[in-house]
Design an enzyme around this catalytic site. Sequence first.
Site, PDB file in Angstrom:
ATOM      1  CE  LYS A 141       0.725   1.834   3.261  1.00  0.00           C
ATOM      2  NZ  LYS A 141       2.149   2.407   3.889  1.00  0.00           N
ATOM      3  CE1 TYR A 229      -1.085   0.164   7.328  1.00  0.00           C
ATOM      4  CE2 TYR A 229      -0.014   2.574   7.396  1.00  0.00           C
ATOM      5  CZ  TYR A 229       0.049   1.014   7.057  1.00  0.00           C
ATOM      6  OH  TYR A 229       1.264   0.661   7.054  1.00  0.00           O
TER       7      TYR A 229
HETATM    8  P1  NDP Z   1      12.563   1.552   2.579  1.00  0.00           P
HETATM    9  O1  NDP Z   1      13.232   2.682   2.076  1.00  0.00           O
HETATM   10  O2  NDP Z   1      12.915   1.181   3.888  1.00  0.00           O
HETATM   11  O3  NDP Z   1      12.854   0.267   1.375  1.00  0.00           O
HETATM   12  C1  NDP Z   1      12.701   0.580   0.015  1.00  0.00           C
HETATM   13  C2  NDP Z   1      13.507  -0.487  -0.678  1.00  0.00           C
HETATM   14  O4  NDP Z   1      13.030  -0.304  -2.181  1.00  0.00           O
HETATM   15  C3  NDP Z   1      14.962  -0.084  -0.759  1.00  0.00           C
HETATM   16  O5  NDP Z   1      15.606  -0.654   0.333  1.00  0.00           O
HETATM   17  C4  NDP Z   1      15.380  -0.580  -2.131  1.00  0.00           C
HETATM   18  O6  NDP Z   1      15.733  -2.103  -1.855  1.00  0.00           O
HETATM   19  C5  NDP Z   1      14.122  -0.545  -2.873  1.00  0.00           C
HETATM   20  N1  NDP Z   1      14.407   0.586  -3.891  1.00  0.00           N
HETATM   21  C6  NDP Z   1      14.544   0.346  -5.308  1.00  0.00           C
HETATM   22  N2  NDP Z   1      14.621   1.681  -6.040  1.00  0.00           N
HETATM   23  C7  NDP Z   1      14.614   2.720  -4.692  1.00  0.00           C
HETATM   24  C8  NDP Z   1      14.942   4.033  -4.778  1.00  0.00           C
HETATM   25  N3  NDP Z   1      14.904   4.812  -5.791  1.00  0.00           N
HETATM   26  N4  NDP Z   1      14.539   4.790  -3.676  1.00  0.00           N
HETATM   27  C9  NDP Z   1      14.564   3.915  -2.366  1.00  0.00           C
HETATM   28  N5  NDP Z   1      14.577   2.559  -2.286  1.00  0.00           N
HETATM   29  C10 NDP Z   1      14.529   1.793  -3.511  1.00  0.00           C
HETATM   30  O7  NDP Z   1      11.005   1.526   2.271  1.00  0.00           O
HETATM   31  P2  NDP Z   1      10.020   0.881   3.311  1.00  0.00           P
HETATM   32  O8  NDP Z   1      10.530  -0.482   3.268  1.00  0.00           O
HETATM   33  O9  NDP Z   1       9.785   1.458   4.507  1.00  0.00           O
HETATM   34  O10 NDP Z   1       8.422   0.857   2.157  1.00  0.00           O
HETATM   35  C11 NDP Z   1       8.680  -0.030   1.291  1.00  0.00           C
HETATM   36  C12 NDP Z   1       6.928  -0.203   0.862  1.00  0.00           C
HETATM   37  O11 NDP Z   1       6.431  -0.725   1.690  1.00  0.00           O
HETATM   38  C13 NDP Z   1       6.438   1.025   0.622  1.00  0.00           C
HETATM   39  O12 NDP Z   1       5.347   0.762  -0.329  1.00  0.00           O
HETATM   40  C14 NDP Z   1       5.557   1.564   1.750  1.00  0.00           C
HETATM   41  O13 NDP Z   1       4.379   2.087   1.794  1.00  0.00           O
HETATM   42  C15 NDP Z   1       5.271  -0.225   2.237  1.00  0.00           C
HETATM   43  N6  NDP Z   1       5.156  -0.278   3.682  1.00  0.00           N
HETATM   44  C16 NDP Z   1       4.044  -0.998   4.236  1.00  0.00           C
HETATM   45  C17 NDP Z   1       3.823  -1.161   5.608  1.00  0.00           C
HETATM   46  C18 NDP Z   1       2.798  -1.909   5.997  1.00  0.00           C
HETATM   47  O14 NDP Z   1       2.639  -1.867   7.403  1.00  0.00           O
HETATM   48  N7  NDP Z   1       1.831  -2.397   5.091  1.00  0.00           N
HETATM   49  C19 NDP Z   1       5.116  -0.663   6.387  1.00  0.00           C
HETATM   50  C20 NDP Z   1       6.124   0.059   5.666  1.00  0.00           C
HETATM   51  C21 NDP Z   1       6.143   0.136   4.562  1.00  0.00           C
HETATM   52  P3  NDP Z   1      16.807  -2.683  -2.428  1.00  0.00           P
HETATM   53  O15 NDP Z   1      18.233  -2.178  -1.723  1.00  0.00           O
HETATM   54  O16 NDP Z   1      16.860  -4.060  -2.095  1.00  0.00           O
HETATM   55  O17 NDP Z   1      16.970  -2.673  -3.844  1.00  0.00           O
END
Ligand code: NDP
Length: 387
Positions: A141, A229
């Site tokens: 989401k 949410y």
């Molecule tokens: P993070 O920034 O911690 O992680 C995002 C990951 O996406 C990065 O670690 C990287 O993985 C990859 N990525 C690829 N391109 C990019 C870019 N240009 N900039 C940044 N990251 C990039 O975010 P979150 O984990 O907090 O969020 C990820 C998703 O999960 C979102 O859609 C968020 O809304 C959702 N979310 C949902 C939650 C829930 O409770 N359902 C809670 C928190 C987040 P890599 O290094 O492996 O390539």
Amino acid sequence: MSRRELLAAGAGMSLAAAAGQALAQEAKGQPLLGDPALPEAPGQRLGWAIVGLGTFAVGQVIPGFADARLSRLAAFVSGNRAKAQDLGARYGVGRIYDYANFDSIAEDPAIDCVYIVLPVGLHAEYTIRALKAGKHVLCEKPMASSAREAQAMVDAARAAERQLGVAYRVHFEPNNREVLRRIEAGELGTIRHISADHGFSANPDYPPHQWRLEKLLGGGGSLYDIGVYGLNTSLMMLPGDRVVGVTAHYATPQNDPRFVEVEGAVDFRLRMASGISVQGSSSYCTSPYVSRQRYFGSEASIEMQPATTYDDNRILLEGGGLPPREFRVGNPMRQFAAQVDGFSTAARAGEPHRTPGEMGLRDMKLIEAIYASADADGAVVAMNVEV
Ligand code: NDP
């Protein structure tokens, strides 16, 4: 008799028998009893590729598979190969892809489902690529940057004849399921009013918050990330109702350098066909973290505070002629496994997930209506959206 003499007394004879004692205990087979819904053998579970190994994927999604019964980790997709290999070693996942060779998952029969855990601005692209590769997709989401993108994702799933779900995990969380059960059983009487408050203070120095403050990667501001949410959970409790109007106002602090591209805070109100009013606040500029849902009925009310966290949701029931009661149901941490297993079941059966792409599309339309009203200083946006 020494132990050596006892052992020499003959094969098949227990120590007790050899010692001349009565047979008091014996190992012997028994009929199958207990829960027939045993976890599937690993080779029969659906294989999942996790795309984007960030804080949420590493902290919640991947560990959540430990409790899954129908789903298993099959592959990691990451732009950081060393991190992916390290996690792969820890979780026994040998298949590693990156964003450039992602489409070759089409040739990998070990992958049935793809879980998109990327920043919002990348959801549509990777969802559609995974669908074109013939995989089922569960997307985090909010579903996309816009309703137009969300519609393209739904269309791509239909064209590929694959399931598309949006990861609204609250629909699998036991305390929220319990509130839905009580509302549907009429325990609150007639619901008149729902209030939903969700927010935290965005930290521009923390990398996972940085992309959330950029329009291209975040899609929008607090409403996209945290307000959704409140929006989605409130509607979860009103199945069969219809949104007929939306009003909203921004509450973003002026001259705050964090909020150049996206809104910091917005308040919204949904008018339902039933007459129920859903009022929400969404914020990137308040402390402490808040996740609160309140359901006001003619006979009783429920407050959940917190309501949508990973591990600590609770229910406060007031009214109905009884003293207030606070309680919890089940283990909220099970929501992650329940969600992927729910999606695996849907994918295998060729049936829509509990929170399908169409639900994500509905919410994107509502989010756009909320912004349209706030842009017009609270003007009513008429809607006709089925819940
Ligand atoms: P993070 O920034 O911690 O992680 C995002 C990951 O996406 C990065 O670690 C990287 O993985 C990859 N990525 C690829 N391109 C990019 C870019 N240009 N900039 C940044 N990251 C990039 O975010 P979150 O984990 O907090 O969020 C990820 C998703 O999960 C979102 O859609 C968020 O809304 C959702 N979310 C949902 C939650 C829930 O409770 N359902 C809670 C928190 C987040 P890599 O290094 O492996 O390539």
